[in-house]
Design a protein around this motif. Sequence first.
Motif, PDB file in Angstrom:
ATOM      1  N   ALA A  44       0.796  -1.348   0.014  1.00  9.66           N
ATOM      2  CA  ALA A  44      -0.034   0.026   0.095  1.00  9.66           C
ATOM      3  C   ALA A  44       0.821   1.228   0.089  1.00  9.66           C
ATOM      4  O   ALA A  44       0.604   2.227  -0.558  1.00  9.66           O
ATOM      5  N   LEU A  45       1.803   1.259   0.733  1.00  8.81           N
ATOM      6  CA  LEU A  45       2.859   2.592   1.058  1.00  8.81           C
ATOM      7  C   LEU A  45       3.412   3.118  -0.353  1.00  8.81           C
ATOM      8  O   LEU A  45       3.038   4.262  -0.731  1.00  8.81           O
ATOM      9  N   PRO A  46       4.000   2.153  -1.005  1.00 10.09           N
ATOM     10  CA  PRO A  46       4.389   2.871  -2.409  1.00 10.09           C
ATOM     11  C   PRO A  46       3.373   3.136  -3.316  1.00 10.09           C
ATOM     12  O   PRO A  46       3.485   4.177  -4.018  1.00 10.09           O
ATOM     13  N   GLY A 100       9.830   3.881  -9.397  1.00  6.09           N
ATOM     14  CA  GLY A 100      11.088   3.616  -8.660  1.00  6.09           C
ATOM     15  C   GLY A 100      11.675   4.325  -7.501  1.00  6.09           C
ATOM     16  O   GLY A 100      11.774   3.832  -6.535  1.00  6.09           O
ATOM     17  N   TYR A 101      11.460   5.758  -7.639  1.00  2.63           N
ATOM     18  CA  TYR A 101      11.911   6.697  -6.544  1.00  2.63           C
ATOM     19  C   TYR A 101      10.957   6.516  -5.517  1.00  2.63           C
ATOM     20  O   TYR A 101      11.418   6.632  -4.087  1.00  2.63           O
ATOM     21  N   VAL A 102       9.493   6.193  -5.466  1.00  6.27           N
ATOM     22  CA  VAL A 102       8.830   5.997  -4.681  1.00  6.27           C
ATOM     23  C   VAL A 102       8.941   4.685  -3.823  1.00  6.27           C
ATOM     24  O   VAL A 102       9.017   4.756  -2.592  1.00  6.27           O
ATOM     25  N   GLU A 103       9.224   3.624  -4.537  1.00 11.29           N
ATOM     26  CA  GLU A 103       9.499   2.539  -3.675  1.00 11.29           C
ATOM     27  C   GLU A 103      10.810   2.510  -3.196  1.00 11.29           C
ATOM     28  O   GLU A 103      11.227   2.193  -1.945  1.00 11.29           O
ATOM     29  N   ALA A 104      11.897   3.375  -3.630  1.00 14.03           N
ATOM     30  CA  ALA A 104      13.126   3.448  -2.864  1.00 14.03           C
ATOM     31  C   ALA A 104      12.862   4.219  -1.591  1.00 14.03           C
ATOM     32  O   ALA A 104      13.725   3.970  -0.579  1.00 14.03           O
ATOM     33  N   LEU A 105      12.082   5.352  -1.760  1.00 11.24           N
ATOM     34  CA  LEU A 105      11.730   6.199  -0.395  1.00 11.24           C
ATOM     35  C   LEU A 105      11.164   5.182   0.518  1.00 11.24           C
ATOM     36  O   LEU A 105      11.624   5.205   1.924  1.00 11.24           O
TER      37      LEU A 105
END
Length: 163
Positions: A44-46, A100-105
């Motif tokens: 959910a978070l990403p 990809g940036y959202v998942e990395a964060l």
Amino acid sequence: LHSTERSCLLRELHRFESIAIAQEKLEVAPPSPGQLKHVFFHNALPFVGFGFLDNAIMIAAGTQIELSIGVVLGISTMAGKCCQIQNRLFLFSCSSSLAGYVEALASRLGLSIPDLTPKQADMWQTRLSAHLGKAIGVTIGCILGMFPLLFFGDEEEKLEEKN
């Protein structure tokens, strides 16, 4: 990949494969409610971040692109709507590249991968929890991403007052 990274990856794949083969012979318990909750939030978070960026970019940039193209080309509202659909496809691809940036964060924030066996990861409960997390996450993100709409109302009221 460097040779050390390739060998490390190969070792982990062999370990994963041996665990999967060993578990084929064993009866595995379904994931616990805590594990399913972890899977839900991990998915959910990403998607909250993705939904937020997607909607905010589409609202902010899409309206401006539609207005500028419509004025420059002198096209009707219906033709402008066709341009808006194409703009939204373009902006969706732009916001998708930010995933990809959202998942990395999310991983930097400490969102770890759920500890499941391969067989548990393939169970219907786990898949349902993951899909619900994605759907609810993107819904919440899209709702939060509507914040640019708060700034558009004033311009329309000013135009009505001038007329």
